[in-house]
Design a protein around this motif. Sequence first.
Motif, PDB file in Angstrom:
ATOM      1  N   VAL A   4       0.836  -1.191   0.000  1.00 53.21           N
ATOM      2  CA  VAL A   4       0.000   0.000   0.000  1.00 53.21           C
ATOM      3  C   VAL A   4       0.877   1.249   0.000  1.00 53.21           C
ATOM      4  CG1 VAL A   4      -1.908   1.185   1.144  1.00 53.21           C
ATOM      5  CG2 VAL A   4      -1.656  -1.291   1.427  1.00 53.21           C
ATOM      6  N   ASN A   5       0.569   2.144  -0.891  1.00 51.48           N
ATOM      7  CA  ASN A   5       1.240   3.448  -0.916  1.00 51.48           C
ATOM      8  C   ASN A   5       0.481   4.355   0.042  1.00 51.48           C
ATOM      9  OD1 ASN A   5       2.307   5.929  -1.459  1.00 51.48           O
ATOM     10  ND2 ASN A   5       1.941   5.859  -3.662  1.00 51.48           N
ATOM     11  N   ILE A   6       0.791   4.213   1.326  1.00 50.91           N
ATOM     12  CA  ILE A   6      -0.059   4.786   2.365  1.00 50.91           C
ATOM     13  C   ILE A   6       0.080   6.312   2.423  1.00 50.91           C
ATOM     14  CG2 ILE A   6       1.516   4.646   4.361  1.00 50.91           C
ATOM     15  CD1 ILE A   6      -2.078   3.323   4.410  1.00 50.91           C
ATOM     16  N   SER A   7       1.222   6.829   2.006  1.00 47.45           N
ATOM     17  CA  SER A   7       1.452   8.278   2.115  1.00 47.45           C
ATOM     18  C   SER A   7       0.950   9.038   0.887  1.00 47.45           C
ATOM     19  CB  SER A   7       2.941   8.548   2.274  1.00 47.45           C
ATOM     20  OG  SER A   7       3.616   8.169   1.092  1.00 47.45           O
ATOM     21  N   GLY A   8       0.667   8.297  -0.201  1.00 49.62           N
ATOM     22  CA  GLY A   8       0.241   8.967  -1.424  1.00 49.62           C
ATOM     23  C   GLY A   8       1.398   9.590  -2.193  1.00 49.62           C
ATOM     24  N   GLU A   9       2.604   9.364  -1.733  1.00 45.19           N
ATOM     25  CA  GLU A   9       3.805   9.861  -2.416  1.00 45.19           C
ATOM     26  C   GLU A   9       3.860   9.230  -3.811  1.00 45.19           C
ATOM     27  OE1 GLU A   9       8.489   9.909  -1.029  1.00 45.19           O
ATOM     28  OE2 GLU A   9       7.231   8.175  -0.769  1.00 45.19           O
ATOM     29  N   ASP A  10       4.135  10.019  -4.863  1.00 44.30           N
ATOM     30  CA  ASP A  10       3.963   9.415  -6.186  1.00 44.30           C
ATOM     31  C   ASP A  10       5.179   8.652  -6.719  1.00 44.30           C
ATOM     32  OD1 ASP A  10       3.514  12.762  -7.148  1.00 44.30           O
ATOM     33  OD2 ASP A  10       5.426  11.711  -7.126  1.00 44.30           O
ATOM     34  N   THR A  11       6.281   8.651  -5.998  1.00 47.14           N
ATOM     35  CA  THR A  11       7.437   7.898  -6.476  1.00 47.14           C
ATOM     36  C   THR A  11       7.408   6.446  -6.012  1.00 47.14           C
ATOM     37  OG1 THR A  11       8.687   8.531  -4.533  1.00 47.14           O
ATOM     38  CG2 THR A  11       8.942   9.906  -6.479  1.00 47.14           C
ATOM     39  N   LYS A  12       6.485   6.112  -5.133  1.00 48.11           N
ATOM     40  CA  LYS A  12       6.520   4.799  -4.499  1.00 48.11           C
ATOM     41  C   LYS A  12       5.654   3.769  -5.219  1.00 48.11           C
ATOM     42  CE  LYS A  12       8.916   4.959  -0.554  1.00 48.11           C
ATOM     43  NZ  LYS A  12       9.872   5.982  -0.903  1.00 48.11           N
TER      44      LYS A  12
ATOM     45  N   GLU B 133      -7.426   3.628  -1.029  1.00 47.63           N
ATOM     46  CA  GLU B 133      -8.831   3.478  -1.464  1.00 47.63           C
ATOM     47  C   GLU B 133      -9.019   2.257  -2.361  1.00 47.63           C
ATOM     48  OE1 GLU B 133      -6.675   6.351  -1.194  1.00 47.63           O
ATOM     49  OE2 GLU B 133      -7.387   7.030  -3.158  1.00 47.63           O
ATOM     50  N   GLU B 134      -7.932   1.760  -2.946  1.00 45.52           N
ATOM     51  CA  GLU B 134      -8.055   0.642  -3.881  1.00 45.52           C
ATOM     52  C   GLU B 134      -7.848  -0.721  -3.222  1.00 45.52           C
ATOM     53  OE1 GLU B 134      -6.217   2.834  -7.855  1.00 45.52           O
ATOM     54  OE2 GLU B 134      -4.840   1.913  -6.417  1.00 45.52           O
ATOM     55  N   VAL B 135      -7.433  -0.699  -1.942  1.00 38.60           N
ATOM     56  CA  VAL B 135      -7.012  -1.958  -1.309  1.00 38.60           C
ATOM     57  C   VAL B 135      -8.188  -2.911  -1.099  1.00 38.60           C
ATOM     58  CG1 VAL B 135      -5.949  -2.994   0.715  1.00 38.60           C
ATOM     59  CG2 VAL B 135      -5.008  -0.890  -0.226  1.00 38.60           C
ATOM     60  N   ALA B 136      -9.338  -2.392  -0.672  1.00 37.05           N
ATOM     61  CA  ALA B 136     -10.485  -3.266  -0.382  1.00 37.05           C
ATOM     62  C   ALA B 136     -10.870  -4.073  -1.613  1.00 37.05           C
ATOM     63  CB  ALA B 136     -11.675  -2.443   0.117  1.00 37.05           C
ATOM     64  N   GLU B 137     -10.904  -3.404  -2.771  1.00 38.32           N
ATOM     65  CA  GLU B 137     -11.307  -4.093  -3.995  1.00 38.32           C
ATOM     66  C   GLU B 137     -10.284  -5.161  -4.393  1.00 38.32           C
ATOM     67  OE1 GLU B 137     -11.937  -1.578  -7.397  1.00 38.32           O
ATOM     68  OE2 GLU B 137     -12.552  -3.269  -8.652  1.00 38.32           O
ATOM     69  N   LEU B 138      -9.000  -4.797  -4.337  1.00 37.11           N
ATOM     70  CA  LEU B 138      -7.972  -5.773  -4.707  1.00 37.11           C
ATOM     71  C   LEU B 138      -7.976  -6.950  -3.725  1.00 37.11           C
ATOM     72  CD1 LEU B 138      -5.653  -6.736  -6.478  1.00 37.11           C
ATOM     73  CD2 LEU B 138      -4.087  -5.310  -5.125  1.00 37.11           C
TER      74      LEU B 138
ATOM     75  N   ALA C 191      -4.975   0.989  10.699  1.00 33.84           N
ATOM     76  CA  ALA C 191      -6.407   1.315  10.651  1.00 33.84           C
ATOM     77  C   ALA C 191      -7.053   0.716   9.406  1.00 33.84           C
ATOM     78  CB  ALA C 191      -6.605   2.831  10.681  1.00 33.84           C
ATOM     79  N   LEU C 192      -6.320   0.767   8.281  1.00 38.09           N
ATOM     80  CA  LEU C 192      -6.838   0.193   7.042  1.00 38.09           C
ATOM     81  C   LEU C 192      -7.060  -1.309   7.192  1.00 38.09           C
ATOM     82  CD1 LEU C 192      -7.571   0.422   4.030  1.00 38.09           C
ATOM     83  CD2 LEU C 192      -5.114   0.294   3.509  1.00 38.09           C
ATOM     84  N   SER C 193      -6.092  -1.972   7.807  1.00 37.87           N
ATOM     85  CA  SER C 193      -6.216  -3.407   8.039  1.00 37.87           C
ATOM     86  C   SER C 193      -7.463  -3.720   8.886  1.00 37.87           C
ATOM     87  CB  SER C 193      -4.937  -3.894   8.743  1.00 37.87           C
ATOM     88  OG  SER C 193      -5.110  -5.177   9.250  1.00 37.87           O
TER      89      SER C 193
END
Length: 234
Positions: free
Chosen positions: A129-137, A143-148, A185-187
């Motif tokens: 998960v790219n938890i920070s939203g940093e775009d290099t990672k 938001e996409e984790v539940a679906e995957l 929290a996401l988990s």
Amino acid sequence: MNQISQHLTEIRQRIAAACRRAGRQPEQVTILAATKTRSVREVQAAVEAGISHIGENYVQELLTKKEHLDQAGYTDVAWHVIGHLQRNKVKYVASFCHLIQSVDSLRLAKEISKRARQADRTQPVLIEVNISGEDTKFGIRPEEVAELAAQVVQLDNIQLQGLMTMPPYSDDPEDSRPHFQKLAALSQQLMDGGLPPATMRHLSMGMSGDYEVAVEEGATIVRLGTVLFGPRED
Ligand SMILES: *Cc1c(COP(=O)(O)O)cnc(C)c1O
């Protein structure tokens, strides 16, 4: 005692202290040696010091090190993929890998499922998960984790075991804390949404600079390079 043994002793003490602060047990935390750029001799020294989980970023390096350690008689090492995994490399690892920590797409998960089936086994994985939203990672957006996750648990021969993240680099470990809290929290949110707890048993988070904070926030796997081996020359 060699240097790696000394480092490992100190790391274990620090993890135990972090566990005490958080009301956790040290047995709940696996120390994984992150061995990118390390020589086969360094990796063997780590195993001799008591490391039993090894994580590699690059498949070719992983295979070279595994072959060396197998020949040296260290056949019970648990090998993890912790770097971005290309689909055309899955076939090399899906027959033995303990945990692929970097699943970030359904296409990759499907290839893992296929190759694990061919090897007649089930491949445990984490979603990165790219938890920070940093775009290099690497890794997918929270938001996409539940679906995957819902799609991965439907596939055969692949077993979701949790989440992995790598927050942006910082000199201050406290900067990582909110990211680790978000992953935890996401988990929890995914389990509340109906995913079985076994599919969320692992939180792989924390590296040399921030593993104590990660343990305080619930890490079950910490991935350590520099604090174990010394500075990397890259
Ligand atoms: C290199 C690496 C680590 C370990 O980094 P250190 O800061 O040296 O402990 C952990 N996880 C991943 C994915 C890495 O690439």
